[in-house]
Design an enzyme around this catalytic site. Structure first.
Site, PDB file in Angstrom:
ATOM      1  N   GLU A  81     121.646  15.213 -20.483  1.00  0.00           N
ATOM      2  CA  GLU A  81     121.199  15.921 -21.694  1.00  0.00           C
ATOM      3  C   GLU A  81     120.105  15.177 -22.454  1.00  0.00           C
ATOM      4  OE1 GLU A  81     124.065  14.395 -21.265  1.00  0.00           O
ATOM      5  OE2 GLU A  81     124.978  13.643 -23.110  1.00  0.00           O
TER       6      GLU A  81
ATOM      7  N   CYS B 103     129.689  12.611 -17.647  1.00  0.00           N
ATOM      8  CA  CYS B 103     130.318  11.309 -17.888  1.00  0.00           C
ATOM      9  C   CYS B 103     131.838  11.467 -17.943  1.00  0.00           C
ATOM     10  CB  CYS B 103     129.736  10.669 -19.141  1.00  0.00           C
ATOM     11  SG  CYS B 103     129.827   8.873 -19.075  1.00  0.00           S
TER      12      CYS B 103
ATOM     13  N   HIS C 141     124.139  10.860 -18.205  1.00  0.00           N
ATOM     14  CA  HIS C 141     123.950  11.838 -19.286  1.00  0.00           C
ATOM     15  C   HIS C 141     122.623  12.582 -19.119  1.00  0.00           C
ATOM     16  CE1 HIS C 141     127.309  10.832 -21.985  1.00  0.00           C
ATOM     17  NE2 HIS C 141     127.224   9.648 -21.406  1.00  0.00           N
TER      18      HIS C 141
HETATM   19  N1  GLN Z   1     135.056   6.985 -21.839  1.00  0.00           N
HETATM   20  C1  GLN Z   1     134.429   7.061 -20.563  1.00  0.00           C
HETATM   21  C2  GLN Z   1     133.921   5.719 -20.099  1.00  0.00           C
HETATM   22  O1  GLN Z   1     133.767   4.821 -20.872  1.00  0.00           O
HETATM   23  C3  GLN Z   1     133.304   8.078 -20.562  1.00  0.00           C
HETATM   24  C4  GLN Z   1     132.165   7.682 -21.413  1.00  0.00           C
HETATM   25  C5  GLN Z   1     131.234   8.834 -21.710  1.00  0.00           C
HETATM   26  O2  GLN Z   1     131.594   9.988 -21.505  1.00  0.00           O
HETATM   27  N2  GLN Z   1     130.058   8.555 -22.217  1.00  0.00           N
HETATM   28  O3  GLN Z   1     133.655   5.550 -18.945  1.00  0.00           O
END
Ligand code: GLN
Length: 541
Positions: A515, A387, A513
């Protein structure tokens, strides 16, 4: 069959209630039962989405986009319980829906009270997590008995037990047996904790005592005598120096699942513990070690990146190596001249073999993450970006390969001249913070021949998202022309979901994600291949 098990905690927090509840769930599944896990959180936040990871740890995201307590991650790793919005209940949600109903006039002019209206709402919400196939529901009640906040949940549990009968609803209570002085174990806090449960009208049926060592028969008898719990139903959750995944077998050896089922009137059935035995065999079979630098901003708190750390551990099981976590606060890497000293090999055997940049929000420490990504790219160290960790790869590429010195995400610089990461279109008019990101499961389509395709071994990938920003399509042409590989997209092609470095052993970032879906019994494919790449590169010198 609909049976209920309520898991509460006493004495103090952080005794491993989530792991205990999940381990019992895992054992019941080994006996062929369909288990559903539910978490009740006494806080007034509607969900965990807006909470600070420093205070509350990671936000776990479900397929249907609920932002929940990290205990749901434990449930996902230990059990096969489906986990949706309905599996995570907070005081905030309960009051939210009772107040809405009151405004709609649905209480017909009655005075709206904690009992029965709040407790009825809790009971309804718990029942909503059941489906036709459910055999047993394990409901974990957050907090500690005696807390003001958890009273309505314990009261709802009491009513459940009263309405469904002891043979259908059990109370499992987890307490602490502290060690005082020269290895003297003390039962008094447990006695008081059970008293507090009894004052709530609940007689625990099973006690799980958290203790440094297994409790002997005399100690268990003593606890039984003071608490009205049968001696055979007093169990120890003792410290293990292996892994939390040893807990299901630890409970099995004490016959916890057998006794729980006996109390619930379920006939004894064969237990197939193969998956858990295999996890422990793999754990013992690990040879060698790899050091993974996790570069983020909540490094003091293990819980802030809980699922990431667990997924790395799972990958180590499959790759037969121990994964040592090197937690690097990214602010330490902001000075470019410090980076090599921290990440590179040093005389004292320091340094890291691979880098992972996890998800995150806000500007602090971001330049350190970018330096870490650049370091991994240039030094050909395997890198997994999750992300924010993928967005970091894109910013590094923009700044250091394309030469756009002020390439940035508009999250960090709204006026960036080269906004290589920008707000998702759907987010432009969003004002509220809670539950408004791109959240939950969605499909990505991988490009054949890529690392991500090799990992999942298929084109269609379903993983969970939680973000507001994305790879900016305005830079697609520049990025690909300069060699950055764009290797997964949303099915309509509109969003970039994965980027990979060219001429690099294994450098990949995903917008989702991975994970959240990793288990000790089957590591997530990206984590698995990342750790395998780190291991192979290390072996190759
Ligand atoms: N802050 C970034 C976004 O909002 C990444 C979010 C995250 O890593 N979950 O896109």
């Amino acid at each position: 069959m609909n049976k209920f098990i309520f898991v509460s905690g006493g004495v103090c927090s952080s005794l491993g209630k989530g792991v205990a509840a999940s381990s019992l769930g895992a054992l019941l599944e080994c006996r062929g039962l369909n288990v559903r896990m539910v978490k009740c959180d006494p806080y007034i936040n509607v969900d965990a989405g807006t909470m600070n990871p420093y205070q509350h740890g990671e936000v776990y995201v479900t397929d249907d986009g609920a932002e929940t307590d990290l205990d749901l991650g434990n449930y996902a790793r230990f059990t096969n319980s489906p986990l949706y919005r309905a599996n995570s209940i907070t005081t905030g949600q309960i009051y939210d829906s009772v107040l809405r109903k009151e405004r709609e006039g649905r209480y017909l002019g009655r005075c709206v009270q904690v009992i029965p209206h709040i407790t009825d709402e809790i009971k309804c919400r718990i029942l909503a997590a059941l489906d036709q196939d459910t055999d047993v529901v394990i409901v974990e009640i957050g907090g500690t008995v005696g807390d003001i906040e958890s009273i309505p949940f314990l009261e709802a549990a009491r009513q459940f037990i009263h309405e469904y009968g002891k043979e259908n609803a059990l109370s499992v209570h987890l307490t602490l047996i502290p060690e005082v002085g020269e290895s003297e174990l003390k039962t008094k806090p447990t006695q008081h904790s059970v008293k507090a449960m009894q004052e709530m009208g609940i007689q625990p049926d099973i006690l799980i005592c958290r203790a440094p060592v297994p409790l002997d028969e005399a100690m268990r008898k003593k606890i039984a005598l003071f608490t009205n719990v049968e001696t055979e139903a007093v169990f120890t959750s003792y410290n293990v120096n292996t892994t939390i995944y040893a807990v299901p077998l630890m409970f099995y050896d004490q016959k916890m699942d057998q006794i729980a089922l006996k109390k619930l009137g379920v006939a004894s059935r064969h237990s197939d513990l193969k998956p858990w035995r295999k996890v422990m065999e793999e754990f013992e079979a690990r040879r060698g070690k790899v050091r993974i630098g996790v570069v983020g901003k909540y490094m003091e708190l293990h819980d802030a990146y809980k699922s990431v750390y667990e997924a790395l551990f799972h990958a180590g099981l499959e790759a037969h190596v121990e994964v040592e976590l090197v937690k690097v606060d990214s602010s330490r890497l902001e000075d470019p001249s410090a980076v090599d000293g921290i990440l590179g090999e040093s005389a004292d055997g320091g340094g890291v073999d691979g880098i992972l940049v996890p998800g995150g929000f806000g500007q602090r420490g971001v330049n350190g993450m970018i330096n870490a990504a650049q370091w991994a790219r240039v030094h050909k160290a395997p890198y997994l970006g999750i992300c924010l960790g993928m967005q970091i790869m894109v910013i590094d590429w923009g700044r250091n390969v394309l030469g756009f010195k002020d390439a940035d995400s508009t999250e960090f610089d709204q006026n960036a001249k080269h906004p290589v990461v920008d707000l998702l279109e759907e987010q432009v008019d969003v004002k509220d913070y809670g539950g408004t990101m791109r959240l939950g499961k969605s499909e990505s389509v991988a490009v054949e021949g890529s690392l991500i395709f090799a990992a999942y071994k298929e084109k269609r990938i379903w993983e969970r998202h939680r973000h507001r920003y994305e790879f900016s399509n305005r830079y697609r042409a520049d990025m690909s022309a300069s060699g950055l590989k764009l290797t997964a997209f949303t099915p309509d092609g509109s969003l970039v979901e994965c980027v990979e470095w060219p001429d690099h052993p294994w450098g990949l970032g995903v917008q989702f994600h991975p994970e959240f879906k990793s288990k000790p019994t089957s590591a997530n494919p990206l984590f698995r291949d990342f750790i395998a790449a780190v291991r192979d590169r290390k072996a190759g010198g």
